[in-house]
Scaffold this motif. Structure first.
Motif, PDB file in Angstrom:
ATOM      1  N   GLY A 103     -47.664  -0.913 -13.509  1.00 12.51           N
ATOM      2  CA  GLY A 103     -46.882   0.033 -14.309  1.00 12.51           C
ATOM      3  C   GLY A 103     -46.010   0.910 -13.431  1.00 12.51           C
ATOM      4  N   ASN A 104     -45.398   1.931 -14.066  1.00 10.56           N
ATOM      5  CA  ASN A 104     -44.498   2.821 -13.322  1.00 10.56           C
ATOM      6  C   ASN A 104     -45.237   4.063 -12.839  1.00 10.56           C
ATOM      7  N   SER A 105     -46.244   3.866 -11.985  1.00 13.52           N
ATOM      8  CA  SER A 105     -46.994   5.025 -11.486  1.00 13.52           C
ATOM      9  C   SER A 105     -46.193   5.781 -10.432  1.00 13.52           C
ATOM     10  N   GLY A 128     -44.183  -2.709  -8.571  1.00  7.17           N
ATOM     11  CA  GLY A 128     -43.095  -2.435  -9.509  1.00  7.17           C
ATOM     12  C   GLY A 128     -42.722  -3.717 -10.240  1.00  7.17           C
ATOM     13  N   VAL A 129     -42.598  -3.615 -11.553  1.00  8.50           N
ATOM     14  CA  VAL A 129     -42.187  -4.789 -12.343  1.00  8.50           C
ATOM     15  C   VAL A 129     -41.040  -4.345 -13.233  1.00  8.50           C
ATOM     16  N   SER A 130     -39.919  -5.015 -13.122  1.00  7.02           N
ATOM     17  CA  SER A 130     -38.776  -4.646 -13.965  1.00  7.02           C
ATOM     18  C   SER A 130     -38.259  -5.824 -14.752  1.00  7.02           C
ATOM     19  N   GLY A 131     -37.761  -5.522 -15.933  1.00  6.44           N
ATOM     20  CA  GLY A 131     -37.116  -6.570 -16.730  1.00  6.44           C
ATOM     21  C   GLY A 131     -37.437  -6.475 -18.205  1.00  6.44           C
ATOM     22  N   GLY A 132     -38.233  -5.453 -18.557  1.00  3.88           N
ATOM     23  CA  GLY A 132     -38.553  -5.269 -19.972  1.00  3.88           C
ATOM     24  C   GLY A 132     -39.340  -6.453 -20.511  1.00  3.88           C
ATOM     25  N   HIS A 187     -35.241   2.149  -8.234  1.00  4.78           N
ATOM     26  CA  HIS A 187     -34.601   1.222  -9.175  1.00  4.78           C
ATOM     27  C   HIS A 187     -34.306   1.952 -10.485  1.00  4.78           C
ATOM     28  N   ASN A 188     -35.288   2.688 -10.977  1.00  6.23           N
ATOM     29  CA  ASN A 188     -35.099   3.381 -12.259  1.00  6.23           C
ATOM     30  C   ASN A 188     -34.092   4.520 -12.150  1.00  6.23           C
ATOM     31  N   GLY A 189     -34.055   5.188 -10.992  1.00  7.67           N
ATOM     32  CA  GLY A 189     -33.041   6.220 -10.788  1.00  7.67           C
ATOM     33  C   GLY A 189     -31.645   5.607 -10.880  1.00  7.67           C
ATOM     34  N   ILE A 190     -31.467   4.464 -10.231  1.00  7.75           N
ATOM     35  CA  ILE A 190     -30.171   3.766 -10.292  1.00  7.75           C
ATOM     36  C   ILE A 190     -29.889   3.361 -11.745  1.00  7.75           C
ATOM     37  N   GLU A 191     -30.917   2.897 -12.422  1.00 10.61           N
ATOM     38  CA  GLU A 191     -30.789   2.510 -13.842  1.00 10.61           C
ATOM     39  C   GLU A 191     -30.255   3.685 -14.683  1.00 10.61           C
ATOM     40  N   TYR A 192     -30.811   4.868 -14.483  1.00 10.40           N
ATOM     41  CA  TYR A 192     -30.346   6.051 -15.218  1.00 10.40           C
ATOM     42  C   TYR A 192     -28.851   6.280 -14.962  1.00 10.40           C
ATOM     43  N   ALA A 193     -28.463   6.210 -13.672  1.00  9.84           N
ATOM     44  CA  ALA A 193     -27.072   6.510 -13.308  1.00  9.84           C
ATOM     45  C   ALA A 193     -26.124   5.480 -13.912  1.00  9.84           C
ATOM     46  N   ALA A 259     -31.034  10.932 -26.072  1.00  5.20           N
ATOM     47  CA  ALA A 259     -31.885   9.882 -25.490  1.00  5.20           C
ATOM     48  C   ALA A 259     -33.114  10.462 -24.810  1.00  5.20           C
ATOM     49  N   GLY A 260     -34.223   9.755 -24.903  1.00  2.00           N
ATOM     50  CA  GLY A 260     -35.473  10.208 -24.286  1.00  2.00           C
ATOM     51  C   GLY A 260     -35.584   9.729 -22.842  1.00  2.00           C
ATOM     52  N   GLN A 261     -36.685  10.032 -22.234  1.00  2.00           N
ATOM     53  CA  GLN A 261     -36.941   9.585 -20.853  1.00  2.00           C
ATOM     54  C   GLN A 261     -38.433   9.694 -20.565  1.00  2.00           C
ATOM     55  N   LYS A 262     -38.883   8.780 -19.695  1.00  2.00           N
ATOM     56  CA  LYS A 262     -40.308   8.834 -19.343  1.00  2.00           C
ATOM     57  C   LYS A 262     -40.541   9.512 -17.994  1.00  2.00           C
ATOM     58  N   GLY A 263     -39.485   9.785 -17.260  1.00  2.00           N
ATOM     59  CA  GLY A 263     -39.665  10.608 -16.054  1.00  2.00           C
ATOM     60  C   GLY A 263     -39.367   9.959 -14.713  1.00  2.00           C
ATOM     61  N   THR A 264     -39.156   8.643 -14.687  1.00  2.00           N
ATOM     62  CA  THR A 264     -38.978   8.010 -13.374  1.00  2.00           C
ATOM     63  C   THR A 264     -37.653   8.408 -12.712  1.00  2.00           C
ATOM     64  N   GLY A 265     -36.618   8.660 -13.518  1.00  2.00           N
ATOM     65  CA  GLY A 265     -35.342   9.122 -12.963  1.00  2.00           C
ATOM     66  C   GLY A 265     -35.524  10.487 -12.331  1.00  2.00           C
ATOM     67  N   ALA A 288     -27.956  14.789 -17.598  1.00  2.00           N
ATOM     68  CA  ALA A 288     -27.266  14.371 -18.827  1.00  2.00           C
ATOM     69  C   ALA A 288     -28.289  13.983 -19.898  1.00  2.00           C
ATOM     70  N   ARG A 289     -29.384  13.309 -19.479  1.00  2.00           N
ATOM     71  CA  ARG A 289     -30.439  12.984 -20.463  1.00  2.00           C
ATOM     72  C   ARG A 289     -31.036  14.268 -21.024  1.00  2.00           C
ATOM     73  N   ASP A 290     -31.237  15.256 -20.108  1.00  2.00           N
ATOM     74  CA  ASP A 290     -31.812  16.527 -20.568  1.00  2.00           C
ATOM     75  C   ASP A 290     -30.852  17.198 -21.557  1.00  2.00           C
ATOM     76  N   CYS A 370     -34.273  -7.891 -13.125  1.00  2.00           N
ATOM     77  CA  CYS A 370     -34.471  -6.454 -13.381  1.00  2.00           C
ATOM     78  C   CYS A 370     -33.311  -5.854 -14.164  1.00  2.00           C
ATOM     79  N   ILE A 371     -33.493  -4.606 -14.555  1.00  2.00           N
ATOM     80  CA  ILE A 371     -32.507  -3.921 -15.398  1.00  2.00           C
ATOM     81  C   ILE A 371     -31.216  -3.638 -14.613  1.00  2.00           C
ATOM     82  N   ILE A 372     -31.298  -3.437 -13.308  1.00  4.35           N
ATOM     83  CA  ILE A 372     -30.081  -3.094 -12.545  1.00  4.35           C
ATOM     84  C   ILE A 372     -29.476  -4.315 -11.859  1.00  4.35           C
TER      85      ILE A 372
HETATM   86  C1  6PG Z   1     -37.553  -1.701 -16.178  1.00  2.00           C
HETATM   87  C2  6PG Z   1     -37.395  -0.366 -16.871  1.00  2.00           C
HETATM   88  C3  6PG Z   1     -38.694   0.054 -17.447  1.00  2.00           C
HETATM   89  C4  6PG Z   1     -38.561   1.104 -18.534  1.00  2.00           C
HETATM   90  C5  6PG Z   1     -38.103   2.432 -18.029  1.00  2.00           C
HETATM   91  C6  6PG Z   1     -37.454   3.266 -19.093  1.00  2.00           C
HETATM   92  O1  6PG Z   1     -37.238  -1.740 -15.013  1.00  2.00           O
HETATM   93  O2  6PG Z   1     -37.969  -2.658 -16.830  1.00  2.00           O
HETATM   94  O3  6PG Z   1     -36.949   0.579 -15.950  1.00  2.00           O
HETATM   95  O4  6PG Z   1     -39.535   0.409 -16.405  1.00  2.00           O
HETATM   96  O5  6PG Z   1     -37.722   0.641 -19.514  1.00  2.00           O
HETATM   97  O6  6PG Z   1     -39.246   3.123 -17.599  1.00  2.00           O
HETATM   98  O7  6PG Z   1     -37.349   4.536 -18.577  1.00  2.00           O
HETATM   99  P1  6PG Z   1     -37.025   5.798 -19.431  1.00  2.00           P
HETATM  100  O8  6PG Z   1     -37.929   5.789 -20.638  1.00  2.00           O
HETATM  101  O9  6PG Z   1     -37.329   6.932 -18.529  1.00  2.00           O
HETATM  102  O10 6PG Z   1     -35.589   5.697 -19.810  1.00  2.00           O
END
Ligand code: 6PG
Length: 475
Positions: A103-105, A128-132, A187-193, A259-265, A288-290, A370-372
């Motif tokens: 997970g995203n610990s 780290g696992v990315s890709g939804g 990775h998730n920080g870049i995803e946010y940007a 938009a919400g956020q889980k905190g990784t950004g 911007a999310r805030d 992955c997402i990015i």
């Molecule tokens: C991924 C995503 C995944 C998740 C994010 C969403 O790489 O598959 O990054 O980990 O969708 O945690 O993050 P937020 O809820 O903070 O936007």
């Protein structure tokens, strides 16, 4: 009759866990799943594409179903739940069992858990696992960190299930300790940007160029075939085409602008600030999310204060075409500065936390799954392959040329956005980062003088060594 022994265990059979189990079983490995939720337990086996999957809500049964030494993955929400999973598992574990937190610990939690479990001869990896959902099912990008010997035990499985680019698996041993979770965080920080930048281009194209959803769909689809080719641009194109089930509108127009956020950004920004590494595009994307969450306040201020936007004259056909080209350049420019900031944070974190990251390999495993993922990562990978010591890709000539050719575009777009009262904070910060980074002289001499003036903090001079203090007051 002896009970079947399964190759891997998975704790947490929600969407991600379940799909990863199916992916692993597709590659010939047997998997035993555990979840406290009986419904998830039933669904796992009912929908399993093959017979080498089992599941249970009994922890002892789960433990006994696994080959020894055990390999147990978990995909559960980050935070205290991970600790409670470990606590419940511990009495059952034996020497050399391997736990993989997929997970995203937060990386600091991963370090603590690794150290504590090592004392009991239990191996722990932060992965780290990315890709939804679809990545988990058909090939994610995987960022495993921890002890190299532990990685070697699971490498064949991880390589089999990961996404592939040119037949290369999108997984590599990232580094020691919490390196895997750190890299996933960045990775998730870049995803946010990137998401924020794309959103800003959407408003510009909608409000300045007047494009409708069909035109937006076509434009982002076209962009996705060129330099901007990336997963996020691709899904953005799809989003504009999606019809709403409940009304006659496009779905995008029926979604609340918040938009919400889980905190990784936010974690990425926090750690960059702690290390004094500037990643302002990621920071502004978190802000911007805030701001997006302050929907009611924004509504109130819009009503109370700024009723009228400065009028922008409609663009002629030629102006519109030029503006759209400029927006494409602006997005490309800012994508480059975003990856530059993320990679530069990794460069410094690698030294700070002794991860031993190989930035070319990280760029390589981010090319797929992955997402990015983006075409640009191929360029970034080859730059780091040739220059592993590079602290920032903006120093590279090839990247400088790409930025040079796109900079007129981003400057024109920002000017237009300012005139139209359209907030484009991430685009602005991308340009400002570039303009700052490429300037040998910046007005920090004045800052030194001010600090010395009010606090006697001293200053350095340009013409001689040493530390100086001046009595500044003239009155
Ligand atoms: C991924 C995503 C995944 C998740 C994010 C969403 O790489 O598959 O990054 O980990 O969708 O945690 O993050 P937020 O809820 O903070 O936007």
């Amino acid at each position: 009759m002896e009970q079947q022994q399964y190759d891997f265990g998975m704790i947490g059979l929600g969407t991600m866990g379940r799909n990863l189990v199916y992916n692993i079983s597709d590659h010939g490995f047997s998997v035993s799943g555990f979840d406290k939720n009986e419904d998830q337990v039933k669904v796992l086996v009912k929908e399993a594409p093959s017979k080498n999957v089992t599941s249970t809500s009994s922890l002892p049964e789960f433990i006994n179903s696994l080959k020894k030494p055990r390999v147990i993955m978990f995909l559960v929400p980050a935070g205290p739940i991970v600790d409670s999973v470990i606590l419940e598992l511990k009495p059952f574990l034996t020497k050399d069992d391997l736990l993989m937190d997929c997970g995203n610990s937060h990386f600091t939690d991963t370090d603590i858990r690794t150290e504590q479990l090592a004392k009991e001869n239990i191996h722990f990896m932060g992965v780290g696992v990315s890709g939804g959902e679809s990545g988990a099912r058909f090939g994610p990008s995987i960022m495993p960190g921890g002890a190299k010997e532990a990685y070697d035990r699971v490498a064949p499985m991880l390589q089999a299930v990961s996404a592939k680019v040119n037949n290369e698996p999108c997984v590599t041993y990232v580094g020691k300790g919490s390196a895997g979770h750190y890299v996933k965080m960045v990775h998730n920080g870049i995803e946010y940007a990137l998401m924020q930048l794309i959103a800003e281009t959407y408003q510009l194209l909608k409000d300045v160029a007047g494009l409708n959803n069909d035109e937006l769909h076509e434009l982002y689809s076209k962009w996705n075939k060129k330099d901007l080719q990336s997963f996020l641009v691709e899904i953005t194109a799809d989003i504009f085409a999606k019809k709403d089930d409940l009304t006659d509108n496009r779905l995008v127009d029926m979604i609340l602008a918040s938009a919400g956020q889980k905190g990784t950004g936010q974690w990425t920004s926090q750690d960059a600030l702690n290390q004094h590494i500037p990643i302002p595009v990621i920071d502004i994307a978190v802000s911007a999310r805030d701001l997006s969450a302050l929907k009611d306040e924004r509504k109130q201020v819009q009503q109370n204060l700024f009723t009228a936007k400065p009028a922008t004259a409609p663009l002629s056909a030629t102006e519109k075409e030029a503006f759209i080209d400029a927006v494409e350049q602006a997005l490309y420019f800012s994508m480059i500065t975003t990856y530059a900031q993320g990679m530069s944070l990794l460069y410094h974190a690698s030294g700070e936390y002794k991860y031993g990251l190989k930035l070319d390999e990280i760029a390589a495993i981010w090319r797929g799954g992955c997402i990015i993922r983006a075409a640009l990562l191929e360029d970034i990978r080859s730059i780091f392959a040739k220059h592993p010591e590079l602290s920032n890709i903006l120093i590279n000539d090839g990247i400088a040329k790409k930025l040079e050719s796109a900079q007129d575009g981003i400057r024109a777009v920002i000017k237009k956005a300012v005139d139209a009262s359209i907030p484009v904070p991430a685009l602005m910060v991308s340009l400002a980062y570039h303009d700052t980074y490429r300037s040998a002289w910046l007005p920090f001499n004045l800052l030194q003088a001010q600090r010395d003036y009010f606090g006697a903090h001293t200053y350095q001079r340009t013409d001689r060594d040493g530390t100086f203090h001046t009595h500044w007051e003239t009155k």
